[in-house]
Design a protein around this motif. Structure first.
Motif, PDB file in Angstrom:
ATOM      1  N   THR A   8       0.838  -1.192   0.000  1.00  0.00           N
ATOM      2  CA  THR A   8       0.000   0.000   0.000  1.00  0.00           C
ATOM      3  C   THR A   8       0.876   1.245   0.000  1.00  0.00           C
ATOM      4  OG1 THR A   8      -0.128   0.012   2.414  1.00  0.00           O
ATOM      5  CG2 THR A   8      -1.851  -1.208   1.235  1.00  0.00           C
ATOM      6  N   GLU A   9       0.276   2.363  -0.332  1.00  0.00           N
ATOM      7  CA  GLU A   9       1.044   3.602  -0.434  1.00  0.00           C
ATOM      8  C   GLU A   9       1.581   4.079   0.913  1.00  0.00           C
ATOM      9  OE1 GLU A   9      -0.695   6.691  -2.790  1.00  0.00           O
ATOM     10  OE2 GLU A   9      -0.681   5.437  -4.576  1.00  0.00           O
ATOM     11  N   ASP A  10       0.987   3.601   2.010  1.00  0.00           N
ATOM     12  CA  ASP A  10       1.488   4.003   3.330  1.00  0.00           C
ATOM     13  C   ASP A  10       2.613   3.095   3.819  1.00  0.00           C
ATOM     14  OD1 ASP A  10       0.090   1.717   3.994  1.00  0.00           O
ATOM     15  OD2 ASP A  10      -1.253   2.698   5.419  1.00  0.00           O
ATOM     16  N   GLY A  11       3.110   2.224   2.941  1.00  0.00           N
ATOM     17  CA  GLY A  11       4.258   1.400   3.260  1.00  0.00           C
ATOM     18  C   GLY A  11       3.953   0.035   3.841  1.00  0.00           C
ATOM     19  N   LYS A  12       2.684  -0.290   4.026  1.00  0.00           N
ATOM     20  CA  LYS A  12       2.322  -1.601   4.552  1.00  0.00           C
ATOM     21  C   LYS A  12       2.447  -2.655   3.461  1.00  0.00           C
ATOM     22  CE  LYS A  12      -0.913   0.070   8.009  1.00  0.00           C
ATOM     23  NZ  LYS A  12      -2.320   0.109   8.413  1.00  0.00           N
ATOM     24  N   PRO A  34      -6.598  -3.408   1.761  1.00  0.00           N
ATOM     25  CA  PRO A  34      -7.393  -2.188   1.617  1.00  0.00           C
ATOM     26  C   PRO A  34      -7.444  -1.701   0.174  1.00  0.00           C
ATOM     27  CG  PRO A  34      -5.312  -1.712   2.709  1.00  0.00           C
ATOM     28  CD  PRO A  34      -5.382  -3.197   2.536  1.00  0.00           C
ATOM     29  N   LEU A  35      -8.572  -1.096  -0.170  1.00  0.00           N
ATOM     30  CA  LEU A  35      -8.814  -0.459  -1.463  1.00  0.00           C
ATOM     31  C   LEU A  35      -8.954  -1.439  -2.633  1.00  0.00           C
ATOM     32  CD1 LEU A  35      -6.442   2.613  -1.027  1.00  0.00           C
ATOM     33  CD2 LEU A  35      -8.913   2.529  -0.665  1.00  0.00           C
ATOM     34  N   ILE A  36      -8.987  -2.727  -2.361  1.00  0.00           N
ATOM     35  CA  ILE A  36      -9.329  -3.705  -3.394  1.00  0.00           C
ATOM     36  C   ILE A  36     -10.737  -4.165  -3.049  1.00  0.00           C
ATOM     37  CG2 ILE A  36      -8.810  -5.948  -4.437  1.00  0.00           C
ATOM     38  CD1 ILE A  36      -6.651  -3.934  -5.050  1.00  0.00           C
ATOM     39  N   ASP A  37     -11.716  -3.664  -3.802  1.00  0.00           N
ATOM     40  CA  ASP A  37     -13.113  -3.927  -3.481  1.00  0.00           C
ATOM     41  C   ASP A  37     -13.693  -5.111  -4.250  1.00  0.00           C
ATOM     42  OD1 ASP A  37     -13.187  -1.784  -1.666  1.00  0.00           O
ATOM     43  OD2 ASP A  37     -13.604  -0.379  -3.289  1.00  0.00           O
ATOM     44  N   GLY A  38     -13.415  -5.181  -5.532  1.00  0.00           N
ATOM     45  CA  GLY A  38     -13.988  -6.263  -6.323  1.00  0.00           C
ATOM     46  C   GLY A  38     -15.503  -6.230  -6.314  1.00  0.00           C
ATOM     47  N   ASP A  39     -16.078  -5.052  -6.487  1.00  0.00           N
ATOM     48  CA  ASP A  39     -17.529  -4.878  -6.408  1.00  0.00           C
ATOM     49  C   ASP A  39     -18.311  -5.807  -7.338  1.00  0.00           C
ATOM     50  OD1 ASP A  39     -17.268  -2.935  -4.456  1.00  0.00           O
ATOM     51  OD2 ASP A  39     -17.443  -1.261  -5.864  1.00  0.00           O
ATOM     52  N   VAL A  99       4.578  -9.163  -6.748  1.00  0.00           N
ATOM     53  CA  VAL A  99       4.349  -7.980  -5.910  1.00  0.00           C
ATOM     54  C   VAL A  99       3.400  -7.045  -6.659  1.00  0.00           C
ATOM     55  CG1 VAL A  99       5.411  -5.974  -4.793  1.00  0.00           C
ATOM     56  CG2 VAL A  99       6.616  -8.188  -4.832  1.00  0.00           C
ATOM     57  N   LEU A 100       2.332  -6.664  -5.975  1.00  0.00           N
ATOM     58  CA  LEU A 100       1.335  -5.762  -6.546  1.00  0.00           C
ATOM     59  C   LEU A 100       1.232  -4.530  -5.655  1.00  0.00           C
ATOM     60  CD1 LEU A 100      -1.453  -8.418  -7.180  1.00  0.00           C
ATOM     61  CD2 LEU A 100       0.205  -7.537  -8.831  1.00  0.00           C
ATOM     62  N   TYR A 101       1.126  -3.360  -6.271  1.00  0.00           N
ATOM     63  CA  TYR A 101       0.977  -2.107  -5.544  1.00  0.00           C
ATOM     64  C   TYR A 101      -0.467  -1.659  -5.640  1.00  0.00           C
ATOM     65  CZ  TYR A 101       6.017  -2.133  -5.571  1.00  0.00           C
ATOM     66  OH  TYR A 101       7.324  -2.506  -5.377  1.00  0.00           O
ATOM     67  N   VAL A 102      -1.045  -1.302  -4.494  1.00  0.00           N
ATOM     68  CA  VAL A 102      -2.433  -0.884  -4.424  1.00  0.00           C
ATOM     69  C   VAL A 102      -2.478   0.641  -4.537  1.00  0.00           C
ATOM     70  CG1 VAL A 102      -4.537  -0.915  -3.060  1.00  0.00           C
ATOM     71  CG2 VAL A 102      -2.949  -2.857  -2.949  1.00  0.00           C
ATOM     72  N   PRO A 103      -3.083   1.158  -5.617  1.00  0.00           N
ATOM     73  CA  PRO A 103      -3.151   2.620  -5.742  1.00  0.00           C
ATOM     74  C   PRO A 103      -4.138   3.210  -4.754  1.00  0.00           C
ATOM     75  CG  PRO A 103      -4.287   1.558  -7.575  1.00  0.00           C
ATOM     76  CD  PRO A 103      -3.688   0.469  -6.746  1.00  0.00           C
ATOM     77  N   GLU A 104      -3.797   4.379  -4.264  1.00  0.00           N
ATOM     78  CA  GLU A 104      -4.675   5.073  -3.324  1.00  0.00           C
ATOM     79  C   GLU A 104      -5.358   6.213  -4.049  1.00  0.00           C
ATOM     80  OE1 GLU A 104      -3.936   7.167   0.881  1.00  0.00           O
ATOM     81  OE2 GLU A 104      -3.120   5.133   0.641  1.00  0.00           O
ATOM     82  N   LEU A 105      -6.613   6.419  -3.721  1.00  0.00           N
ATOM     83  CA  LEU A 105      -7.400   7.465  -4.374  1.00  0.00           C
ATOM     84  C   LEU A 105      -6.898   8.847  -4.028  1.00  0.00           C
ATOM     85  CD1 LEU A 105     -10.883   5.926  -3.744  1.00  0.00           C
ATOM     86  CD2 LEU A 105      -9.506   5.752  -5.800  1.00  0.00           C
TER      87      LEU A 105
END
Length: 105
Positions: A8-12, A34-39, A99-105
């Motif tokens: 995640t962008e906060d380093g987690k 977090p931030l992966i919803d898969g609606d 490794v995947l990076y989760v983009p933050e809004l």
């Protein structure tokens, strides 16, 4: 099983073992990334599982389909060359360690 790490962008970093054949959106939601919803449940109609693939892994993820390409144009975070929808990435031996990076809004 393969090992997948979401950053995640906060380093987690969240690392999980994922059974072969499971898409990485399902794996992310099962592991509370977090931030992966898969609606849409992984049927390629919402783009809420957008990730950036680490450049070292992008060639191993396969080709973006025309439908995925269209959906990537609708993500909340601007698309990059290494953007993928994680519902289209299937756990396979070739992706062990991805490794995947989760983009933050």
């Amino acid at each position: 099983m393969i090992q997948v790490t979401w950053k995640t962008e906060d380093g987690k970093a969240i690392t999980a073992n994922v059974e072969y054949g499971i898409n990485l959106m399902e794996a992310a939601t099962s592991n509370n990334v977090p931030l992966i919803d898969g609606d849409c449940g992984g049927c390629l109609s919402c783009a809420t599982c957008h990730v950036f693939v680490d450049p070292a892994w992008i060639a191993k993820t396969g080709t973006v389909t025309e439908v995925e390409d269209t959906m990537l144009e609708m993500t909340d975070v601007e698309r990059r060359d290494n953007s993928r929808l994680s519902c289209q990435l299937i756990a396979s031996p070739e992706l062990d360690g991805i490794v995947l990076y989760v983009p933050e809004l």
